[in-house]
Design an enzyme around this catalytic site. Structure first.
Site, short mmCIF file in Angstrom:
data_model
loop_
_atom_site.label_atom_id
_atom_site.label_comp_id
_atom_site.label_asym_id
_atom_site.label_seq_id
_atom_site.Cartn_x
_atom_site.Cartn_y
_atom_site.Cartn_z
N SER A 141 0.85 -1.18 0.00
CA SER A 141 0.00 0.00 0.00
C SER A 141 0.89 1.24 0.00
O SER A 141 1.74 1.39 0.88
CB SER A 141 -0.89 -0.03 1.25
N LYS A 167 -0.91 -0.86 -4.50
CA LYS A 167 -2.14 -0.13 -4.17
C LYS A 167 -1.77 1.32 -3.91
O LYS A 167 -0.90 1.60 -3.09
CB LYS A 167 -2.79 -0.77 -2.94
N LYS A 169 -2.88 5.05 -2.63
CA LYS A 169 -3.86 5.86 -1.92
C LYS A 169 -4.22 7.05 -2.80
O LYS A 169 -3.32 7.67 -3.40
CB LYS A 169 -3.26 6.35 -0.59
N ASP A 195 -7.15 3.15 -3.37
CA ASP A 195 -7.90 3.19 -2.11
C ASP A 195 -8.12 4.65 -1.73
O ASP A 195 -7.16 5.39 -1.50
CB ASP A 195 -7.12 2.46 -1.02
N GLU A 220 -11.11 0.90 -3.97
CA GLU A 220 -11.45 0.57 -2.58
C GLU A 220 -12.07 1.77 -1.88
O GLU A 220 -11.49 2.85 -1.85
CB GLU A 220 -10.17 0.12 -1.88
N ASP A 245 -14.08 -1.53 2.13
CA ASP A 245 -13.21 -1.75 3.29
C ASP A 245 -13.99 -1.26 4.52
O ASP A 245 -14.67 -2.04 5.20
CB ASP A 245 -11.89 -0.99 3.07
N LYS A 269 -10.56 -7.22 6.82
CA LYS A 269 -9.62 -6.85 7.89
C LYS A 269 -10.18 -7.42 9.19
O LYS A 269 -11.24 -6.99 9.65
CB LYS A 269 -9.52 -5.33 8.03
N GLY A 297 -4.68 -4.50 5.56
CA GLY A 297 -3.71 -4.31 6.64
C GLY A 297 -3.99 -3.03 7.40
O GLY A 297 -4.71 -2.15 6.92
O1 OSB Z 1 -7.48 1.63 4.17
O2 OSB Z 1 -6.37 -0.12 3.86
C1 OSB Z 1 -6.52 0.93 4.45
C2 OSB Z 1 -3.57 1.54 6.82
C3 OSB Z 1 -4.23 2.10 7.90
C4 OSB Z 1 -5.57 2.29 7.83
C5 OSB Z 1 -6.29 1.94 6.68
C6 OSB Z 1 -5.65 1.37 5.61
C7 OSB Z 1 -4.27 1.19 5.67
C8 OSB Z 1 -3.46 0.68 4.58
C9 OSB Z 1 -2.16 0.04 4.98
O3 OSB Z 1 -3.73 0.81 3.41
C10 OSB Z 1 -2.06 -1.34 4.58
C11 OSB Z 1 -0.96 -2.05 5.32
O4 OSB Z 1 -1.07 -2.25 6.54
O5 OSB Z 1 0.00 -2.45 4.66
MG MG Z 2 -8.63 0.63 2.74
#
Ligand code: OSB
Ligand code: MG
Length: 377
Positions: A141, A167, A169, A195, A220, A245, A269, A297
């Site tokens: 991510s 992925k 953001k 995401d 996402e 999510d 998750k 994650g």
């Molecule tokens: O939206 O997936 C998410 C981390 C913290 C809170 C929300 C998200 C995330 C990540 C990190 O995208 C994913 C990871 O832990 O590698």
């Molecule tokens: Mg997410």
């Protein structure tokens, strides 16, 4: 097995991130992690189990935050496990059900009990859940940067490390162009997804459809947690599969979102849905409905990441998860066997329990507070 809860320790650990992780909800520079240790007494023997609470410092991803999780575990969850019938991982969720919400806090408690129980039985989590593979593909991510050049150099670094899927953001003002440039960099074959962490509204649906040209695996959670109808509208309008999510907080919300056409793929998750056992039930539902899933994650330490790798070994996890190497976020993990990526994959742990061993001396050096709840009756 007849177990009694003999002791609970709540530990707060602070770990610096190797680099800031920016999302549409904020920038994380370090992780304030709540760990739960339970001592179960089984047939006169005491056995420790550990859980990791994925709640962030602030309530910006979901309503939970780490101070509240610590309080609710101490004052409302643990007391419900002390008196009454023997404690088992399978019964924890039911005994805590009278407490509304707080899935991440509940998940951490269940996780610790499950870890102790599995260690006692000599069974690993993957086997307990029904995992079918010994390694899982690893995705990474990637946060929001100040410039596209910085983003491209970060992505190039992850490609060099062998990650099998990227992925990105996104947020308004950081979407079409960054995605276009990353797609150009990584080529047409590499898995790419985005995401938004709820950063858009229904009026952005047309704009989000512009992402269709980049052949993404999924988009996402573009809209608000509650906006199931909006996600269904986007799913109808866009060629890119919609993946929820934040909206998926239980088996029931997963079933409803699928039924309403709001999610074509689900990010599972465990913390967000109240634990690994509910996560498995959502997996089973999705397999039954033909909905692909992948494991998300929450910047976990080696405790949560080991358990996530075990969960992702179930057959319905057909897309790479956010199960990146420990070094993606941490210079030094709190476990002795941090997750590594080899040929783009992470090994599914096979040791009894959730699949990690703590580096206790190091854990002590990063522990900010520790509270012992004595429960002996
Ligand atoms: O939206 O997936 C998410 C981390 C913290 C809170 C929300 C998200 C995330 C990540 C990190 O995208 C994913 C990871 O832990 O590698
Ligand atoms: Mg997410």
């Amino acid at each position: 097995m007849s177990a009694r809860l003999a002791e609970v320790e709540l530990r707060r650990v602070q770990l610096a991130l190797v680099s800031p992780f920016r999302t549409s909800f904020g920038a994380e520079t370090d992780r304030d992690v709540l760990l739960v240790r339970v001592a179960l007494e089984v047939d006169g023997e005491r056995i420790d189990g550990w859980g990791e609470c994925v709640a962030l410092r602030e309530p910006v991803y979901s309503a939970e935050f780490v101070d509240a999780a610590e309080l609710v575990i101490d004052e409302h969850l643990v007391p419900r496990l002390v008196d009454g019938p023997p404690v088992s991982a399978a019964s924890v969720a039911g005994r805590l059900a009278a407490v509304k919400g707080h899935p991440m806090a509940k998940a951490a408690v269940e996780m610790a009990v499950l870890d102790a129980e599995l260690r006692h039985r000599g069974e690993c989590l993957a086997r307990h859940l029904g995992g079918t593979v010994d390694r899982v593909p690893s995705g990474v991510s990637v946060g929001i940067f100040d410039s596209i050049d910085e983003l491209l150099s970060a992505v190039q670094g992850y490609l060099d490390e062998g990650y099998l899927r990227i992925k990105l953001k996104i947020e308004p003002g950081w979407d079409i162009e960054p995605v276009r440039r990353v797609r150009e960099l990584i080529g047409p074959e590499m898995g790419l997804q985005v995401d938004a962490n709820t950063a858009y509204g229904r009026s952005d649906i047309e704009h989000l459809c512009r992402l269709d040209e980049f052949d993404l695996l999924l988009i996402e959670q573009p809209l608000a947690e509650e906006d199931i109808v909006g996600h269904a509208q986007l799913a109808r309008a866009s060629a890119t599969p919609v993946c929820l999510d934040e909206s998926i907080v239980s088996l029931a919300t997963a079933a409803d979102a699928i039924e309403l056409g709001a999610t074509q793929i689900i990010n599972i998750k465990p913390g967000r849905v109240g634990g690994y056992l509910e996560a498995r039930r959502i997996h089973d539902l999705c397999v039954d409905r033909g909905v692909p899933v992948w494991c998300g994650g929450m910047l976990e330490t080696g405790i949560g990441r080991a358990a996530n790798a075990a969960l992702a070994s179930l057959p319905g996890f057909t897309l790479p998860g956010d199960i990146s190497a420990s070094t993606r976020f941490y210079a030094r993990d709190i476990v002795t066997d941090p997750i590594v990526v080899v040929d783009g994959h992470v090994a599914v742990p096979t040791t009894p329990g959730l699949g990690f061993e703590l580096d206790l001396p190091h854990l002590d050096t990063v522990t900010r507070s520790s509270t012992l709840i004595e429960l002996s009756s």
